[in-house]
Design an enzyme around this catalytic site. Sequence first.
Site, short mmCIF file in Angstrom:
data_model
loop_
_atom_site.label_atom_id
_atom_site.label_comp_id
_atom_site.label_asym_id
_atom_site.label_seq_id
_atom_site.Cartn_x
_atom_site.Cartn_y
_atom_site.Cartn_z
N CYS A 1 -6.51 8.70 3.70
CA CYS A 1 -7.68 8.90 4.57
C CYS A 1 -7.46 8.29 5.95
O CYS A 1 -7.87 8.85 6.97
CB CYS A 1 -8.92 8.25 3.96
SG CYS A 1 -9.35 8.87 2.34
C1 BEZ Z 1 -6.08 7.71 -0.14
O1 BEZ Z 1 -6.86 8.05 0.75
O2 BEZ Z 1 -5.02 7.21 0.13
C2 BEZ Z 1 -6.42 7.92 -1.56
C3 BEZ Z 1 -7.74 7.86 -1.99
C4 BEZ Z 1 -8.03 8.04 -3.32
C5 BEZ Z 1 -7.01 8.32 -4.22
C6 BEZ Z 1 -5.70 8.43 -3.78
C7 BEZ Z 1 -5.40 8.21 -2.44
#
Ligand code: BEZ
Length: 209
Positions: free
Chosen positions: A45
Site C-alpha cells: 500500500c
Molecule cells: C501490503 O500492503 O503490503 C499488504 C497488506 C495486506 C496483506 C499483504 C500485503
Amino acid sequence: MTLHIGDTAPNFSADTSSGHINFHDWAKGNWVFFFSHPADFTPVCTTEMGRTAQLAEQFAARNTKPLGLSTDTAEEHLKWIADVNDTQHTNLHFPIVADPDLEISKKFDMIHPEESDTQAVRSVFIIDPELKIRLTMTYPMNVGRNFDEILRVIDALQTGDRCKIATPADWKAGDKVIIPPSITNEEAKNIFPQGWEELRPYLRLTEVK
Ligand code: BEZ
C-alpha cells in the site's frame, strides 16, 4: 452490494486525510480514480500511495482526481502519509478516505471475506464526471497495481467518449483505434472523414487525435 459498470457510484460522507467530504459533491465534474487498500502502514500500500502521489501531474492532465481508501482512521492516515512521503520521496496531496467501520468498503464491495473480513482488497473504480462507474479492477492484497495501466485505461475511456471509438489490445494513446461494429460504413464516412483500414468488415482501424 455488487456494483456494475454503468451504475452510479454510491454516495457517502466520510472523514479523509484532507477533511470531511461528501463524495458526490467532491467528485462531480471530474473523473475519479477511487482505489482501496487493506491497511495503513503496510508495504504494498505504501508503494501504491507513493506512486499515485508521484503521478499527480499525469492524473491532473486527465482531469482525474485520485481518492484512496484504507480501513483505518484519518489520524492514522496522516501519520502514514508522512511515512509514504519519506520512503517514496513524494508529496501526497490527494485525500485518503477513513473507513474504520468498513461502511464504505462494504458499499463498494471491497471486502472479500475469503481474503479478509476486516480489510479491503485492492479495488479500483474509474468514475466519470457524471458519477457513473466506467471500469472496475480487483487485485488481491499481495499484488500491487500497475499505474501505467491505470493511466492507460483512463486514456482509453476518455478517447472512446470523445471519438466514438473502441481500443484494441495493448492500445496506448496515439495508437490506431477501432471503429465499433455499431457504426455502419455510411455513418463512419461522416464520423471518420480521415478514412479507415478495413481488415474485415467487423475490424476497421482508424487514427484519431
Ligand atoms: C501490503 O500492503 O503490503 C499488504 C497488506 C495486506 C496483506 C499483504 C500485503
